[in-house]
Design a protein around this motif. Structure first.
Motif, PDB file in Angstrom:
ATOM      1  N   THR A 120      -1.154  -1.162  -8.628  1.00  6.35           N
ATOM      2  CA  THR A 120      -1.772  -0.259  -9.608  1.00  6.35           C
ATOM      3  C   THR A 120      -1.313  -0.652 -11.010  1.00  6.35           C
ATOM      4  O   THR A 120      -0.113  -0.830 -11.239  1.00  6.35           O
ATOM      5  CB  THR A 120      -1.347   1.194  -9.337  1.00  6.35           C
ATOM      6  OG1 THR A 120      -1.821   1.569  -8.044  1.00  6.35           O
ATOM      7  CG2 THR A 120      -1.899   2.141 -10.386  1.00  6.35           C
ATOM      8  N   VAL A 161     -10.822   5.223 -13.329  1.00  2.74           N
ATOM      9  CA  VAL A 161     -10.464   4.004 -12.610  1.00  2.74           C
ATOM     10  C   VAL A 161     -11.346   2.895 -13.169  1.00  2.74           C
ATOM     11  O   VAL A 161     -12.544   2.845 -12.914  1.00  2.74           O
ATOM     12  CB  VAL A 161     -10.657   4.174 -11.088  1.00  2.74           C
ATOM     13  CG1 VAL A 161     -10.294   2.881 -10.362  1.00  2.74           C
ATOM     14  CG2 VAL A 161      -9.804   5.326 -10.582  1.00  2.74           C
ATOM     15  N   GLU A 172      -5.653  -2.364  -8.940  1.00  2.00           N
ATOM     16  CA  GLU A 172      -6.404  -1.175  -9.355  1.00  2.00           C
ATOM     17  C   GLU A 172      -5.973  -0.832 -10.780  1.00  2.00           C
ATOM     18  O   GLU A 172      -4.783  -0.650 -11.051  1.00  2.00           O
ATOM     19  CB  GLU A 172      -6.101  -0.010  -8.417  1.00  2.00           C
ATOM     20  CG  GLU A 172      -6.875   1.258  -8.774  1.00  2.00           C
ATOM     21  CD  GLU A 172      -7.231   2.060  -7.527  1.00  2.00           C
ATOM     22  OE1 GLU A 172      -8.039   1.550  -6.709  1.00  2.00           O
ATOM     23  OE2 GLU A 172      -6.687   3.159  -7.358  1.00  2.00           O
ATOM     24  N   SER A 197      -3.242   6.509  -6.593  1.00  2.00           N
ATOM     25  CA  SER A 197      -3.408   5.061  -6.636  1.00  2.00           C
ATOM     26  C   SER A 197      -2.134   4.344  -6.180  1.00  2.00           C
ATOM     27  O   SER A 197      -2.191   3.409  -5.372  1.00  2.00           O
ATOM     28  CB  SER A 197      -3.801   4.613  -8.043  1.00  2.00           C
ATOM     29  OG  SER A 197      -3.944   3.214  -8.077  1.00  2.00           O
ATOM     30  N   VAL A 198      -0.975   4.780  -6.685  1.00  2.00           N
ATOM     31  CA  VAL A 198       0.272   4.080  -6.333  1.00  2.00           C
ATOM     32  C   VAL A 198       0.588   4.280  -4.852  1.00  2.00           C
ATOM     33  O   VAL A 198       1.086   3.371  -4.187  1.00  2.00           O
ATOM     34  CB  VAL A 198       1.432   4.537  -7.242  1.00  2.00           C
ATOM     35  CG1 VAL A 198       2.747   3.878  -6.811  1.00  2.00           C
ATOM     36  CG2 VAL A 198       1.143   4.205  -8.698  1.00  2.00           C
ATOM     37  N   CYS A 219       3.316  -0.954  -8.775  1.00  2.00           N
ATOM     38  CA  CYS A 219       2.832  -0.416 -10.066  1.00  2.00           C
ATOM     39  C   CYS A 219       3.337  -1.250 -11.237  1.00  2.00           C
ATOM     40  O   CYS A 219       4.525  -1.599 -11.314  1.00  2.00           O
ATOM     41  CB  CYS A 219       3.299   1.037 -10.216  1.00  2.00           C
ATOM     42  SG  CYS A 219       2.706   1.833 -11.715  1.00  2.00           S
ATOM     43  N   THR A 248      -1.551   1.632  -3.216  1.00  2.00           N
ATOM     44  CA  THR A 248      -1.210   0.208  -3.401  1.00  2.00           C
ATOM     45  C   THR A 248       0.261  -0.095  -3.139  1.00  2.00           C
ATOM     46  O   THR A 248       0.607  -1.215  -2.791  1.00  2.00           O
ATOM     47  CB  THR A 248      -1.522  -0.238  -4.843  1.00  2.00           C
ATOM     48  OG1 THR A 248      -0.686   0.504  -5.741  1.00  2.00           O
ATOM     49  CG2 THR A 248      -2.983  -0.012  -5.199  1.00  2.00           C
ATOM     50  N   GLU A 259     -11.280  -0.776  -9.213  1.00  2.00           N
ATOM     51  CA  GLU A 259     -10.646  -0.409  -7.946  1.00  2.00           C
ATOM     52  C   GLU A 259      -9.966  -1.626  -7.345  1.00  2.00           C
ATOM     53  O   GLU A 259     -10.435  -2.758  -7.511  1.00  2.00           O
ATOM     54  CB  GLU A 259     -11.688   0.151  -6.974  1.00  2.00           C
ATOM     55  CG  GLU A 259     -12.121   1.550  -7.365  1.00  2.00           C
ATOM     56  CD  GLU A 259     -12.954   2.218  -6.292  1.00  2.00           C
ATOM     57  OE1 GLU A 259     -12.869   1.802  -5.117  1.00  2.00           O
ATOM     58  OE2 GLU A 259     -13.698   3.147  -6.646  1.00  2.00           O
TER      59      GLU A 259
END
Lengths: 339, 409
Positions: free
Chosen positions: A222, A214, A245, A263-264, A270, A267, A217
């Motif tokens: 993402t 990462v 991110e 991550s996706v 993407c 958030t 952050e």
């Protein structure tokens, strides 16, 4: 810890592995006495001897074929293809041989070779010194594809690649060799000096293949990137003021699917970024995976930022190269789409 | 039985490196005129000595010797000298232009000018050359205007190739000069295919493919020879053996074991080995092979033995991998000096005319570069961005149309 450029970090990884393992040897065009056109093998022949690091004929197919034979014998060859644009004569050896030797012989023969190759644009290299061919390797099962974005990762990933018992394509973003590059070509170039990821430990260490990092952050969107585009994306995030991110994939095979989905799902949005042309690029696979695994978390369509679907054009280097403005625009589009 | 010995890996090394004295003592160089010239319709099996010989015409005094000496008029010879000098003047100026940051890249042909120039003059206007990037002499010999070349090098708005290609990777169909690529060797087979097409159509055109000695290691080389042999293609396949492939000496390409011309033997086509710094010898060999091809007797492989007097490109410093005095020590001399000496020996040239010609050509190049700079150097001027999306296909598909729109062009 010594501060190293990516070139020196790669050189250090090769030096460490030559000293550590007598089965490691290096060959490729101009890598011996001269030390490679980008100096990645500088002084390795002088230090380790002519049979450990030597020049090869101009024959990419021959380089990879003989490396497969050596690796089947038990060596760990690390070969250099001078530019990734020139790797295609070796493609049959990689696709039909290296990637399948283990499978078809039921593990009787394996091909633990590493194919290093500088790739990517940003140096006015025209059609034949600028391309990003990672997707054509990612499409082949049985071969790993690794792309570092910092000196620290370059050394650790290269050591992991050499120690890996499967064939590895190791693509080096040549625009990052001497310093990070955020896509602002009109600003003065920067060196790796002072960059935290230029602190490269001495001796042996490995960065595991298939583990993303990462790079930043964030909570709003993402960004999936690798190689030079990690730095370009970081600049775009900074300039757009969006709390994104940023995930540096580091290897596209194996792919750290857990890091991506985590991550996706966090958030809900993407953006996928690569230098290679867009159509059937690796971004298409990433977008499909995100859609398959995170569909009910997504608040907007996955965006792709990539090179145009043309050959890499010399005069239009900065029109073609997906710089921070194009990444920023995609980030904004992604956030503007109503949930 | 001999005692078992341990195996050892052989890695070739050149005779000298930086700091050493240049050493060409291993070269076997016959006298000019010593090598026989069989009729060009001789069976290949009767000529298997020639790939190991070295055809030379001009002797140390500049006098033509032996059966290979072509009968060329002084005007033709002066034309060849002019094209070689123009190539050299152009190379020197444009190399400096790159050093000034006005373009991204440049490569010189220095020391090898006789090959491109003599081949260009010895072949017909309708024949097609599939060149290397050290073959701009072909264009100079056919009076290609300098300005489009300069504009291509600058990738500016007047670049005939629309900024799409790296400097010096020209394309000039009207001048018999096939599109260059940065990938070495990949057009060698195209030359054979072009020649096969001419035979298929019943035309009288032939092709010439050119490849460096280093690139004979690529599959392209061997594939081209196979097809040329199988279909008796009317093609001249030339190897410019300039001793160096960037930093790798010719031994890395196999020169320790045999000659490059001898690669022809296994394919059953004639192989000639020629002094590439001898304008007359190059001309004679090309004419011999061209006549053979036009008689429908197929391909000839010719190794032009020469020396790359400068670095590979603007990206390398040859003093890092070979003695800097090596070019000056090359035993076959400089092609320009040798042709000049020949013309002077024939009372067809003199030092004053030579100096005047260099001054004239230097000015011609300077004027073309100035004119190109007025259109703009790399980064200052470029073709319209919409050109980036043209000629990908005959008609752009929806992707390109959308992307061009996204670019705002």
């Amino acid at each position: 810890m010594p501060e190293l450029s990516m070139i020196k970090a790669l050189n250090d990884a090769l030096d460490v592995m030559l000293a550590r393992d007598p089965d490691v040897l290096i060959f490729g065009e101009d890598v011996g006495y001269f030390g490679g056109v980008f100096r990645v093998t500088d002084k390795l022949q002088e230090k380790h001897g002519a049979t450990r690091c030597f020049d090869s004929p101009i024959s990419e197919g021959g380089i990879v074929a003989t490396a497969i034979g050596m690796s089947a014998y038990g060596l760990r060859p690390v070969v250099e293809i001078q530019f990734a644009d020139y790797i295609l004569p070796a493609y049959d050896q990689i696709v039909s041989e290296a990637s399948r030797l283990r499978y078809r012989s039921n593990g009787e023969f394996i091909a633990p070779l590493t194919v290093r190759s500088p790739y990517g644009g940003g140096i006015y290299g025209g059609q034949t010194h600028s391309q990003s061919p990672e997707a054509i390797f990612a499409h082949v099962t049985g071969v790993k594809t690794v792309i570092p974005s910092t000196p620290y990762d370059a050394k650790g990933l290269l050591i992991a690649a050499i120690e890996c018992n499967d064939p590895v394509i190791f693509l080096e973003p040549k625009r990052l060799y001497n310093g990070p590059f955020d896509g602002h070509h009109d600003r003065p170039t920067t060196s790796w000096a002072g960059h935290p990821a230029a602190d490269v430990p001495e001796g042996h260490y490995a960065v595991p293949l298939g583990k993303a990092s990462v790079a930043r952050e964030g909570s709003e969107v993402t960004v999936l990137a690798y190689g030079t585009m990690v730095h370009v994306s970081a600049a775009a995030i900074e300039e757009s003021g969006i709390d994104a991110e940023l995930i540096d994939l580091r290897s596209i095979v194996p792919l750290d699917i857990d890091a991506i989905t985590a991550s996706v799902r966090k958030t809900g949005r993407c953006v996928v970024v690569h230098e290679a042309s867009r159509y059937a690029g690796f971004g298409g696979e990433l977008a499909a995976l995100v859609q398959e695994r995170c569909f009910y978390h997504l608040e907007s369509p996955v965006e792709r930022v990539a090179g145009w679907d043309t050959p890499y054009p010399h005069a239009f280097e900065w029109d073609y190269f997906p710089g921070p403005a194009r990444v920023s625009a995609a980030l904004k589009r992604c956030l503007e789409t109503p949930a | 039985m001999k005692p078992r010995s341990r195996l050892a890996l052989h890695v070739p090394a050149p005779s000298s490196r930086p700091g050493d004295k240049p050493d060409f003592s291993g070269l076997d160089i016959p006298e000019a005129g010593e090598i026989r010239r069989p009729p060009c319709d001789t069976a290949e099996a009767e000529m298997r000595d020639l790939p190991y010989a070295l055809i030379r015409v001009l002797d140390d005094e500049g006098a033509p010797q032996g059966d290979w000496a072509p009968r060329l008029s002084p005007d033709v010879l002066r034309g060849g000298l002019r094209a070689m000098l123009l190539t050299r003047a152009f190379d020197e100026r444009l190399f400096r232009i790159q050093r000034q940051g006005k373009t991204s890249f440049y490569m010189k042909s220095t020391g090898e000018e006789a090959i491109a120039v003599a081949a260009s003059m010895a072949l017909g206007a309708k024949d097609m050359c599939f060149p290397t990037y050290r073959f701009v002499g072909w264009l100079m010999a056919r009076s290609h205007p300098l300005l489009p070349l300069v504009n291509q090098i600058f990738s500016n708005e007047k670049d005939p190739l629309k900024g799409r290609q790296l400097p010096i990777l020209y394309s000039a169909r009207e001048y018999g000069f096939y599109s260059l690529s940065g990938n070495v060797g990949s057009r060698f087979g195209h030359a054979v295919g072009w020649a096969m097409a001419s035979a298929y159509k019943g035309d009288d055109k032939i092709a010439m493919g050119v490849i460096g000695e280093g690139t004979t290691a690529e599959g392209d080389f061997h594939e081209a020879l196979t097809f040329a042999s199988v279909y008796r293609a009317p093609v001249i396949l030339a190897i410019t053996n300039n001793q160096w492939a960037i930093s790798s000496f010719s031994g890395i390409a196999g020169a320790e074991a045999t000659t490059f011309a001898a690669k022809a033997l296994a394919y059953g086509i004639p192989g000639l080995r020629v002094d590439g710094n001898d304008f007359l010898a190059v001309w004679a060999a090309i004419r011999w092979a061209a006549e053979r091809a036009r008689l429908n007797l197929g391909a000839t492989l010719i190794e032009f033995f020469t020396y790359r007097a400068e670095g590979h490109s603007t990206s390398d410093d040859p003093a890092k991998y070979r003695p800097s005095e090596e070019a000056g020590a090359w035993p076959l001399g400089d092609p320009v000096e040798r042709l000049k000496q020949h013309l002077i020996a024939q009372n067809e040239w003199d030092e004053a005319r030579h100096e005047a010609l260099i001054a004239e050509l230097t000015e011609e190049v300077r004027a073309a570069v100035k004119e190109g700079e007025r259109a703009g150097v790399l980064g200052q001027s470029k073709p319209s961005v919409k050109e980036m999306f043209e000629n990908v296909f005959e008609e752009p598909d929806w992707r390109l149309i959308e992307q061009r729109r996204e670019m705002g062009s």
